[in-house]
Design a protein around this motif. Structure first.
Motif, short mmCIF file in Angstrom:
data_model
loop_
_atom_site.label_atom_id
_atom_site.label_comp_id
_atom_site.label_asym_id
_atom_site.label_seq_id
_atom_site.Cartn_x
_atom_site.Cartn_y
_atom_site.Cartn_z
N THR A 38 0.84 -1.21 0.00
CA THR A 38 0.00 0.00 0.00
C THR A 38 0.87 1.25 0.00
OG1 THR A 38 -1.78 -1.13 1.17
CG2 THR A 38 -1.77 1.27 1.27
N ASP A 90 -19.22 -2.51 1.45
CA ASP A 90 -18.02 -2.22 0.69
C ASP A 90 -18.37 -1.73 -0.70
OD1 ASP A 90 -16.45 -2.98 2.79
OD2 ASP A 90 -16.07 -5.00 2.04
N LEU A 94 -17.35 1.88 -2.37
CA LEU A 94 -16.56 1.96 -3.59
C LEU A 94 -17.33 2.61 -4.73
CD1 LEU A 94 -14.78 -1.50 -3.37
CD2 LEU A 94 -13.75 0.75 -3.06
N PHE A 123 -10.85 4.76 2.18
CA PHE A 123 -10.36 3.44 2.57
C PHE A 123 -10.02 3.32 4.06
CE2 PHE A 123 -9.56 3.55 -2.04
CZ PHE A 123 -10.27 2.42 -2.39
#
Length: 281
Positions: A38, A90, A94, A123
């Motif tokens: 990440t 989720d 998104l 996130f």
């Protein structure tokens, strides 16, 4: 983060290239591979966003983020089978993060603002981790995210519920198909703006078309020039939109911003390089 599928895929590939370039001993020494990946991906995104600004200044006409199909269609087309997130929450998060109005506002942010905001607010990364990626203190990253939120708040009117937007888009489609200019004008906010992105590869207006009647007249002109144009209702960036096909090929994908029962913004993407997700099966 980037508004471009191709650039996002390049970032992922480059991140994994750096991971596999390390020896097994170096990999084993990394306590959290996910955090490492990440961090590296975030830093590459910062570099890409910095260079993208210069490229987009040379872009022919307006630059609009890539339109994305419904997540089910997207994953089916990309992987050959259904692959939607297991948790519906989720998917909601998104879908909201790829909303066209949202992505357009992200384009107005500095690279550091954008990365800090997306990682933290979308996130849910803590500011301590965001700071390692952005290369600033946690307090500075908190300020970046706060500044980004102000831009979001100032640039987005209250969005219509998806069902309400779908109704408006359906009526818009029907009016366009029947070339009913007065019906189109009635569905458009008087101060509506339509922005088109052809990238210099296909014909389109290079500057935004402003005003409901001007947009309606332009759309009727397009319908007259392209007989046989097929309009399809599709989910575009998580919201109801339209796809225009000619001889079976997607030539335009339109995202809408609807408020108070009228269309206030239209983003029409015609650049064929940005329509690959709509033509590849």
């Amino acid at each position: 983060m980037l508004g471009s599928v191709a650039e996002a895929e390049d970032v992922v590939q480059e991140t994994y290239t750096r991971w596999y370039a390390m020896s097994p001993q170096q990999q084993d020494a990394i306590e959290s591979p996910g955090a490492w990946l990440t961090k590296v991906a975030g830093r590459i995104c910062l570099d890409v966003l910095g260079s993208a600004r210069a490229r987009r200044e040379r872009y022919v006409g307006a630059w609009i983020p890539e339109p994305l199909p419904d997540r089910g269609e997207w994953f089916a087309g990309r992987t050959g089978g259904g692959c939607e997130p297991a948790d519906p929450a989720d998917q909601i998060t998104l879908d909201e993060s790829v909303n066209m109005a949202f992505l357009v506002i992200l384009e107005s942010m500095t690279p550091a603002e954008r990365v800090a905001f997306v990682l933290h607010d979308v996130f849910r990364y803590p500011f301590a981790e965001v700071a390692e990626i952005v290369g600033r203190t946690p307090a500075a990253c908190r300020q970046l995210a706060t500044s980004a939120r102000r831009r979001i708040g100032a640039g987005r009117p209250p969005a219509a519920p998806a069902a309400g937007q779908a109704t408006v888009v359906r009526h818009f489609k029907e009016a366009w198909e029947s070339k009913d200019i007065e019906a189109l004008v009635g569905l458009l906010d008087p101060d509506a703006v339509m922005t088109a992105d052809g990238g210099g590869m296909v014909g389109t207006v290079l500057r935004p078309v402003e005003g409901g009647r001007s947009i309606a007249q332009y759309l009727i002109h397009i319908a007259d020039k392209a007989p046989g144009l097929e309009l399809l209702e599709r989910t575009v960036n998580g919201r109801p939109g339209l796809v225009a096909r000619h001889t079976g090929v997607a030539v335009t994908v339109a995202a809408f911003e609807v408020a108070d029962g009228r269309v206030g913004r239209i983003w029409a993407v015609r650049n064929p390089e940005k329509l690959r997700a709509w033509t590849e099966g």
